[in-house]
Motif scaffolding. Structure first.
Motif, PDB file in Angstrom:
ATOM      1  N   LEU A 154       0.808  -1.217   0.000  1.00  0.00           N
ATOM      2  CA  LEU A 154       0.000   0.000   0.000  1.00  0.00           C
ATOM      3  C   LEU A 154       0.844   1.273   0.000  1.00  0.00           C
ATOM      4  N   ALA A 155       2.018   1.219   0.597  1.00  0.00           N
ATOM      5  CA  ALA A 155       2.900   2.387   0.671  1.00  0.00           C
ATOM      6  C   ALA A 155       4.336   1.974   0.349  1.00  0.00           C
ATOM      7  N   PRO A 156       4.588   1.601  -0.902  1.00  0.00           N
ATOM      8  CA  PRO A 156       5.921   1.106  -1.258  1.00  0.00           C
ATOM      9  C   PRO A 156       7.027   2.135  -1.037  1.00  0.00           C
ATOM     10  N   GLN A 157       6.692   3.413  -1.057  1.00  0.00           N
ATOM     11  CA  GLN A 157       7.705   4.450  -0.828  1.00  0.00           C
ATOM     12  C   GLN A 157       8.267   4.393   0.593  1.00  0.00           C
ATOM     13  N   MET A 158       7.534   3.778   1.508  1.00  0.00           N
ATOM     14  CA  MET A 158       8.006   3.632   2.881  1.00  0.00           C
ATOM     15  C   MET A 158       9.046   2.510   3.002  1.00  0.00           C
ATOM     16  N   PHE A 159       9.164   1.706   1.955  1.00  0.00           N
ATOM     17  CA  PHE A 159      10.071   0.555   1.975  1.00  0.00           C
ATOM     18  C   PHE A 159      11.024   0.609   0.782  1.00  0.00           C
ATOM     19  N   PRO A 160      11.978   1.558   0.818  1.00  0.00           N
ATOM     20  CA  PRO A 160      12.918   1.646  -0.303  1.00  0.00           C
ATOM     21  C   PRO A 160      13.851   0.434  -0.378  1.00  0.00           C
ATOM     22  N   ASP A 161      13.915  -0.334   0.686  1.00  0.00           N
ATOM     23  CA  ASP A 161      14.685  -1.573   0.694  1.00  0.00           C
ATOM     24  C   ASP A 161      13.809  -2.632   1.350  1.00  0.00           C
ATOM     25  N   GLN A 162      14.002  -3.871   0.963  1.00  0.00           N
ATOM     26  CA  GLN A 162      13.154  -4.953   1.471  1.00  0.00           C
ATOM     27  C   GLN A 162      13.468  -5.300   2.920  1.00  0.00           C
ATOM     28  N   THR A 163      12.435  -5.758   3.604  1.00  0.00           N
ATOM     29  CA  THR A 163      12.606  -6.381   4.907  1.00  0.00           C
ATOM     30  C   THR A 163      12.221  -7.841   4.730  1.00  0.00           C
ATOM     31  N   VAL A 164      12.483  -8.633   5.749  1.00  0.00           N
ATOM     32  CA  VAL A 164      12.128 -10.047   5.665  1.00  0.00           C
ATOM     33  C   VAL A 164      10.613 -10.213   5.555  1.00  0.00           C
ATOM     34  N   TRP A 165       9.861  -9.261   6.094  1.00  0.00           N
ATOM     35  CA  TRP A 165       8.404  -9.371   6.081  1.00  0.00           C
ATOM     36  C   TRP A 165       7.735  -8.565   4.965  1.00  0.00           C
ATOM     37  N   SER A 166       8.459  -7.694   4.268  1.00  0.00           N
ATOM     38  CA  SER A 166       7.811  -6.907   3.219  1.00  0.00           C
ATOM     39  C   SER A 166       7.374  -7.813   2.074  1.00  0.00           C
ATOM     40  N   HIS A 167       6.271  -7.420   1.469  1.00  0.00           N
ATOM     41  CA  HIS A 167       5.667  -8.200   0.390  1.00  0.00           C
ATOM     42  C   HIS A 167       5.439  -9.653   0.805  1.00  0.00           C
ATOM     43  N   TYR A 168       5.087  -9.811   2.091  1.00  0.00           N
ATOM     44  CA  TYR A 168       4.782 -11.131   2.681  1.00  0.00           C
ATOM     45  C   TYR A 168       5.955 -12.109   2.592  1.00  0.00           C
ATOM     46  N   GLY A 169       7.166 -11.569   2.594  1.00  0.00           N
ATOM     47  CA  GLY A 169       8.343 -12.436   2.537  1.00  0.00           C
ATOM     48  C   GLY A 169       8.687 -12.900   1.141  1.00  0.00           C
ATOM     49  N   GLN A 170       8.265 -12.165   0.150  1.00  0.00           N
ATOM     50  CA  GLN A 170       8.497 -12.558  -1.249  1.00  0.00           C
ATOM     51  C   GLN A 170       9.983 -12.774  -1.533  1.00  0.00           C
ATOM     52  N   GLY A 171      10.841 -11.912  -0.982  1.00  0.00           N
ATOM     53  CA  GLY A 171      12.282 -12.040  -1.203  1.00  0.00           C
ATOM     54  C   GLY A 171      12.875 -13.282  -0.536  1.00  0.00           C
ATOM     55  N   TYR A 172      12.082 -13.924   0.320  1.00  0.00           N
ATOM     56  CA  TYR A 172      12.520 -15.132   1.026  1.00  0.00           C
ATOM     57  C   TYR A 172      11.618 -16.316   0.668  1.00  0.00           C
ATOM     58  N   LEU A 173      11.113 -16.310  -0.569  1.00  0.00           N
ATOM     59  CA  LEU A 173      10.270 -17.396  -1.091  1.00  0.00           C
ATOM     60  C   LEU A 173       8.984 -17.595  -0.280  1.00  0.00           C
ATOM     61  N   PHE A 174       8.500 -16.531   0.344  1.00  0.00           N
ATOM     62  CA  PHE A 174       7.271 -16.535   1.158  1.00  0.00           C
ATOM     63  C   PHE A 174       7.373 -17.430   2.397  1.00  0.00           C
ATOM     64  N   ILE A 175       8.573 -17.875   2.716  1.00  0.00           N
ATOM     65  CA  ILE A 175       8.757 -18.692   3.919  1.00  0.00           C
ATOM     66  C   ILE A 175       8.355 -17.917   5.179  1.00  0.00           C
ATOM     67  N   PRO A 176       8.628 -16.594   5.273  1.00  0.00           N
ATOM     68  CA  PRO A 176       8.189 -15.867   6.462  1.00  0.00           C
ATOM     69  C   PRO A 176       6.671 -15.878   6.668  1.00  0.00           C
ATOM     70  N   LEU A 177       5.906 -16.092   5.628  1.00  0.00           N
ATOM     71  CA  LEU A 177       4.456 -16.188   5.748  1.00  0.00           C
ATOM     72  C   LEU A 177       4.030 -17.594   6.153  1.00  0.00           C
TER      73      LEU A 177
END
Length: 127
Positions: A80-103
């Motif tokens: 909803l506010a991608p500008q607040m996340f200029p870099d990924q966190t483990v939980w951003s985008h439901y853990g997409q950068g970590y193959l959704f394992i965090p979800l």
């Protein structure tokens, strides 16, 4: 299996958040602070899941619930506010950068805790 994944996430999130906060915190303070919070939650979950007893079971239940709520809240917020996340966190985008394992991980952990096997771990341990 769940403990092994938590160990991997503890190592990954603690080292990543420490590096991000110490070298470029000013670039994405919200994202890096949330990464540190996630790392702390993973540490608590790993330790409590490793122990037996009623207190450890309750700490695990709270930690995994906080983790799931964090993934859902931060995941939604990052869309909803991608500008607040200029870099990924483990939980951003439901853990997409970590193959959704965090979800998936807190759901699997909660399922185990609430199963008969998880209940036996409570009754076999000491308070």
């Amino acid at each position: 299996m769940i403990l092994a994944l938590y160990l991997v996430f503890v190592i990954g999130t603690v080292s990543r958040s420490a590096a991000q906060i110490s070298t470029r915190f000013d670039q994405a303070p919200l994202a890096y602070t949330l990464s540190a919070v996630a790392a702390l939650v993973y540490v608590v979950a790993l330790v409590s899941l490793s122990l037996r007893g009623r207190a450890a079971w309750w700490v695990s239940l709270v930690a995994l619930s906080v983790e799931l709520l964090g993934v859902l809240a931060v995941g939604t917020w990052s869309y909803l506010a991608p500008q607040m996340f200029p870099d990924q966190t483990v939980w951003s985008h439901y853990g997409q950068g970590y193959l959704f394992i965090p979800l998936v991980l807190p759901v699997a952990g909660l399922w185990w805790l609430l199963s008969d096997r998880g209940a036996r771990a409570v009754s076999e341990g000491t308070a």
